[in-house]
Design a protein around this motif. Structure first.
Motif, PDB file in Angstrom:
ATOM      1  N   GLY A  89     -18.914  -8.825  -5.163  1.00  0.00           N
ATOM      2  CA  GLY A  89     -18.324 -10.104  -5.526  1.00  0.00           C
ATOM      3  C   GLY A  89     -19.037 -11.296  -4.922  1.00  0.00           C
ATOM      4  N   ILE A  90     -20.077 -11.030  -4.111  1.00  0.00           N
ATOM      5  CA  ILE A  90     -20.878 -12.084  -3.496  1.00  0.00           C
ATOM      6  C   ILE A  90     -22.258 -12.101  -4.152  1.00  0.00           C
ATOM      7  N   THR A  91     -22.751 -13.298  -4.471  1.00  0.00           N
ATOM      8  CA  THR A  91     -24.102 -13.462  -4.999  1.00  0.00           C
ATOM      9  C   THR A  91     -24.846 -14.485  -4.150  1.00  0.00           C
ATOM     10  N   TRP A  92     -26.087 -14.182  -3.826  1.00  0.00           N
ATOM     11  CA  TRP A  92     -26.953 -15.100  -3.104  1.00  0.00           C
ATOM     12  C   TRP A  92     -27.788 -15.877  -4.120  1.00  0.00           C
ATOM     13  N   VAL A  93     -27.763 -17.195  -4.003  1.00  0.00           N
ATOM     14  CA  VAL A  93     -28.457 -18.080  -4.939  1.00  0.00           C
ATOM     15  C   VAL A  93     -29.574 -18.772  -4.155  1.00  0.00           C
ATOM     16  N   VAL A  94     -30.823 -18.532  -4.573  1.00  0.00           N
ATOM     17  CA  VAL A  94     -31.966 -18.834  -3.708  1.00  0.00           C
ATOM     18  C   VAL A  94     -33.035 -19.631  -4.436  1.00  0.00           C
ATOM     19  N   ASP A  95     -33.489 -20.694  -3.796  1.00  0.00           N
ATOM     20  CA  ASP A  95     -34.721 -21.383  -4.184  1.00  0.00           C
ATOM     21  C   ASP A  95     -35.684 -21.225  -3.011  1.00  0.00           C
ATOM     22  N   PRO A  96     -36.734 -20.449  -3.159  1.00  0.00           N
ATOM     23  CA  PRO A  96     -37.578 -20.137  -1.996  1.00  0.00           C
ATOM     24  C   PRO A  96     -38.340 -21.337  -1.464  1.00  0.00           C
ATOM     25  N   ILE A  97     -38.838 -22.176  -2.364  1.00  0.00           N
ATOM     26  CA  ILE A  97     -39.488 -23.426  -1.959  1.00  0.00           C
ATOM     27  C   ILE A  97     -39.037 -24.500  -2.938  1.00  0.00           C
ATOM     28  N   ASP A  98     -38.055 -25.278  -2.543  1.00  0.00           N
ATOM     29  CA  ASP A  98     -37.595 -26.380  -3.384  1.00  0.00           C
ATOM     30  C   ASP A  98     -38.465 -27.591  -3.061  1.00  0.00           C
ATOM     31  N   GLY A  99     -39.144 -28.089  -4.079  1.00  0.00           N
ATOM     32  CA  GLY A  99     -40.151 -29.125  -3.858  1.00  0.00           C
ATOM     33  C   GLY A  99     -41.546 -28.542  -3.916  1.00  0.00           C
TER      34      GLY A  99
END
Length: 263
Positions: free
Chosen positions: A80-90
């Protein structure tokens, strides 16, 4: 339901490790791996390597959780948990050697859709200047050990931030939106990282932020920082940050900004 405070140290530790990898790869030189939506929308080899590191670390400690990443896509989980990831934003800043980029990691409960999830944890880490912004649902937003609070814009005008999409067809409407907003503004910033723009709203470094075209990984962590710092976030579609619009500001400015933008 997993306690948000249980997830926060995991996000912080992994963000720091991932940020150090990104910083090290930047010092070694950047290789462009591909373009995405347009030729200006780039992916570096470091984006992929950093996301792979985050994904592997999370899988090791939270194997039943889902994952939604900018570079490697979505994978369902059973917890029920999801990790939402942007590894390098910018990424464009990163590729040009501009030190305004960040690792963004959020944990959300429910479907991995901003209209249906409840954000539990958000971490935005700027490795080039070693600043780590963090929030766990219900416990406030923090820069290191300093608790954050949004500011209230004065009659002198608001310091606002925005961004522009990579598709030239969107630039005209984006600039028209800026024209409508400028009567509210003291000045306008275009930093190039949505995650940091949102973190800066939470920290009171910006009065407000608006941008069209964001993906879930762009705003998942930063939006929680803003709300935990006493600010407001919404957009469209569905009244949440999304592809059509994201708006974040303190309570005194938020309604005026939303009215002018027409979200």
């Amino acid at each position: 339901m997993t306690d948000a405070e249980e997830l926060l140290p995991i996000a912080v530790d992994i963000a720091r490790e991932a940020g150090e990898l990104a910083r090290r790869r930047r010092s070694e030189g950047v290789a462009i791996a591909a373009t995405k939506s347009t030729i200006a929308d780039i992916v570096t080899e470091a984006d992929r390597e950093v996301e792979n590191l985050i994904r592997a670390r999370l899988a090791a400690v939270r194997p039943d959780d889902g994952f939604l990443g900018e570079e490697s896509g979505a994978e369902g989980g059973t917890s029920g948990i999801t990790w939402v990831v942007d590894p390098i934003d910018g990424t464009v800043n990163y590729a040009y050697g501009i030190p305004h980029y960040a690792v963004s990691i959020a944990a959300v409960a429910g479907d991995p859709d901003p209209a249906r999830w409840a954000a539990l944890v958000g971490v935005v880490y700027a490795p080039a200047i070693d600043e780590l912004f963090s929030a766990a649902r219900g416990t406030g937003a923090w820069l290191g050990t300093q608790r954050l609070a949004v500011v209230h814009a004065t009659d002198a005008g608001a310091l606002l931030a925005t961004g522009f999409g990579y598709d030239p067809a969107t630039h005209g409407p984006d600039l028209e939106r800026v024209r409508r907003v400028m009567p509210l503004a003291r000045d306008l910033r275009r930093g190039g990282s949505a995650a940091l723009d949102l973190a800066y709203v939470a920290a009171g470094r910006l009065d407000g932020y608006f941008e069209r075209g964001l993906h879930p990984w762009d705003h998942a962590a930063g939006a929680l920082l803003v709300t935990e710092a006493g600010g407001l976030v919404d957009g469209s579609p569905d009244g949440v940050p999304g592809r059509q619009m994201t708006i974040a500001a303190g309570p005194g400015l938020f309604e005026r900004l939303r009215e002018v933008i027409g979200s």
